[in-house]
Motif scaffolding. Structure first.
Motif, short mmCIF file in Angstrom:
data_model
loop_
_atom_site.label_atom_id
_atom_site.label_comp_id
_atom_site.label_asym_id
_atom_site.label_seq_id
_atom_site.Cartn_x
_atom_site.Cartn_y
_atom_site.Cartn_z
N ILE A 245 0.82 -1.22 0.00
CA ILE A 245 0.00 0.00 0.00
C ILE A 245 0.85 1.27 0.00
CG2 ILE A 245 -1.67 1.35 1.35
CD1 ILE A 245 -3.07 -1.24 2.04
N PRO A 246 1.82 1.43 0.92
CA PRO A 246 2.62 2.66 0.85
C PRO A 246 3.47 2.75 -0.41
CG PRO A 246 3.45 1.16 2.55
CD PRO A 246 2.12 0.64 2.12
N LEU A 247 3.95 1.62 -0.92
CA LEU A 247 4.77 1.67 -2.14
C LEU A 247 3.93 2.10 -3.34
CD1 LEU A 247 7.52 1.12 -3.48
CD2 LEU A 247 6.71 -1.19 -3.98
N PHE B 253 4.05 5.74 -5.70
CA PHE B 253 4.10 5.83 -7.15
C PHE B 253 2.82 6.45 -7.71
CE2 PHE B 253 7.48 2.56 -6.80
CZ PHE B 253 8.45 3.23 -7.53
N PHE B 254 1.69 6.27 -7.02
CA PHE B 254 0.44 6.90 -7.47
C PHE B 254 0.59 8.42 -7.43
CE2 PHE B 254 -3.98 8.26 -7.22
CZ PHE B 254 -4.61 7.37 -8.08
N GLY B 255 1.11 8.94 -6.31
CA GLY B 255 1.34 10.38 -6.22
C GLY B 255 2.36 10.86 -7.23
N LEU B 256 3.38 10.05 -7.47
CA LEU B 256 4.42 10.42 -8.43
C LEU B 256 3.86 10.52 -9.84
CD1 LEU B 256 8.04 9.13 -8.45
CD2 LEU B 256 6.72 8.96 -10.55
N ILE C 88 -1.76 1.16 -10.71
CA ILE C 88 -0.97 1.40 -9.50
C ILE C 88 -1.83 1.89 -8.33
CG2 ILE C 88 1.20 1.81 -10.71
CD1 ILE C 88 0.69 4.76 -10.58
N TRP C 89 -3.16 1.71 -8.42
CA TRP C 89 -4.04 2.03 -7.30
C TRP C 89 -3.62 1.18 -6.09
CZ3 TRP C 89 -7.21 5.61 -5.73
CH2 TRP C 89 -8.16 5.34 -4.74
N PRO C 90 -3.46 1.78 -4.92
CA PRO C 90 -2.86 1.06 -3.78
C PRO C 90 -3.68 -0.09 -3.22
CG PRO C 90 -2.72 3.46 -3.48
CD PRO C 90 -3.64 3.21 -4.64
N TRP C 91 -5.03 0.00 -3.27
CA TRP C 91 -5.85 -1.00 -2.59
C TRP C 91 -6.38 -2.01 -3.61
CZ3 TRP C 91 -6.14 4.28 -1.53
CH2 TRP C 91 -5.61 4.64 -0.29
N LYS C 92 -5.79 -3.20 -3.60
CA LYS C 92 -6.09 -4.21 -4.60
C LYS C 92 -6.52 -5.52 -3.97
CE LYS C 92 -2.36 -2.33 -7.49
NZ LYS C 92 -3.17 -1.81 -8.59
N ILE D 166 0.36 9.93 3.16
CA ILE D 166 1.72 10.46 3.34
C ILE D 166 2.62 10.03 2.19
CG2 ILE D 166 3.78 10.34 4.80
CD1 ILE D 166 1.91 10.10 7.21
N ALA D 167 2.51 8.76 1.80
CA ALA D 167 3.33 8.25 0.70
C ALA D 167 2.98 8.93 -0.62
CB ALA D 167 3.16 6.74 0.58
#
Length: 309
Positions: free
Chosen positions: A98-100, A104-107, A244-248, A289-290
């Motif tokens: 999730i944080p990783l 990349f989602f924010g990036l 790259i959505w964090p919650w999968k 935060i990530a």
């Protein structure tokens, strides 16, 4: 001079780290660090005419013509990153996804904004909006496509190298994810671990062939249709956000080169649904935060990056 070499090496490391993650492209990093145009132009100059230049003016002229120092230092950074960070990123994908993915989602969001800002005025015309929509649609189609199951024959290894390297220099499209779709990710990764130099050599030949061919096409498009090409590339970035959505929630699995089960096809969930379906904490605060960290990183790179012009 030394400062520029160190900067190029670090940018190469950032590109290599991005290419390790299926769904994130090293081309994205190249663009936001201000070396994308330089990289494409340097690759584009690698043609058979270099042999004539070598005979007439010598190796030094050839080296300067293709910007050899830049390419070698950048490649060294990419290879260093792949060799040193691959295990760490793989561990993060397994134990702290999730944080990783949030980082990349924010990036990627910030990178898409950065690329959109490069559009010439007026930025949003009917043509650029259509080009952007096509980019979004193409990238989304790739991320939801069903993986193939190709056999690692000489032809498929060569073609996989050619196709994957084209994706790697496209902002938003991940070469490693293309290998997953082709069913060649595990064979190539296994070849790396087992030092199968024949297979890797064939893959490398395919990659070089694809890179030299595609770089000419992409450079031509940027010269002749800059706004439309840039809008399409921006769309590519936005279209990969679903990947790259964090919650999968993992629907199907694949076996990697180490014999471990890793996700292959996944379904995106909202944080609340993620906790209910998967049974793990959504880590929303850490994810935010990530994401902010990824977004801020692009702003910092943008601030210190040279112009693409």
């Amino acid at each position: 001079m030394i400062k520029n070499l160190i900067s190029t090496y670090l940018k190469g490391m950032a590109m290599g780290a991005a290419d390790v993650v299926p769904g994130v492209s090293g081309g994205t990093i190249a663009f936001i660090t201000g070396i994308y145009t330089q990289l494409l132009e340097s690759i584009r100059r690698i043609t058979p005419r270099l042999f004539t230049l070598w005979r007439q003016e010598g190796f030094k002229a050839v080296w300067q013509h293709v910007n050899g120092t830049f390419l070698c230092v950048l490649l060294a950074g990419i290879l260093t990153s792949i060799a040193s960070l691959a295990k760490g990123i793989s561990w993060m994908l397994t134990h702290h996804p999730i944080p990783l993915w949030s980082f990349f989602f924010g990036l990627i969001i910030a990178s898409a904004f950065h690329m959109a800002k490069q559009l010439p005025t007026p930025k949003f015309t009917v043509k650029t909006l259509i080009a952007g929509a096509l980019g979004v649609g193409f990238a989304y189609w790739i991320t939801v496509a069903s993986p193939l199951h190709l056999t690692a024959s000489p032809a498929t290894v060569f073609l996989s190298g050619a196709i994957a390297i084209c994706a790697m220099i496209l902002p938003g499209i991940s070469g490693s994810f293309i290998l997953l779709l082709l069913g060649m990710y595990s064979p190539i990764l296994s070849a790396v671990h087992q030092a199968q130099f024949g297979l890797l050599g064939l893959f490398a030949v395919g990659a070089v062939t694809g890179l030299l061919t595609f770089s000419h096409l992409l450079s031509w498009l940027l010269r002749r249709y800059y706004a439309l090409t840039l809008a399409f590339l921006t769309g590519l970035m936005l279209g990969t956000l679903g990947k790259i959505w964090p919650w999968k929630h993992t629907l199907t699995w694949r076996t990697n080169s180490s014999g471990e089960q890793v996700p292959l096809v996944q379904d995106n969930l909202f944080p609340g649904a993620y906790e209910a379906v998967v049974g793990h904490p959504a880590q929303v605060g850490l994810a935010v935060i990530a994401m902010i960290a990824g977004f801020v990183l692009v702003l910092l790179l943008e601030r210190f990056a040279p112009s693409q012009d």
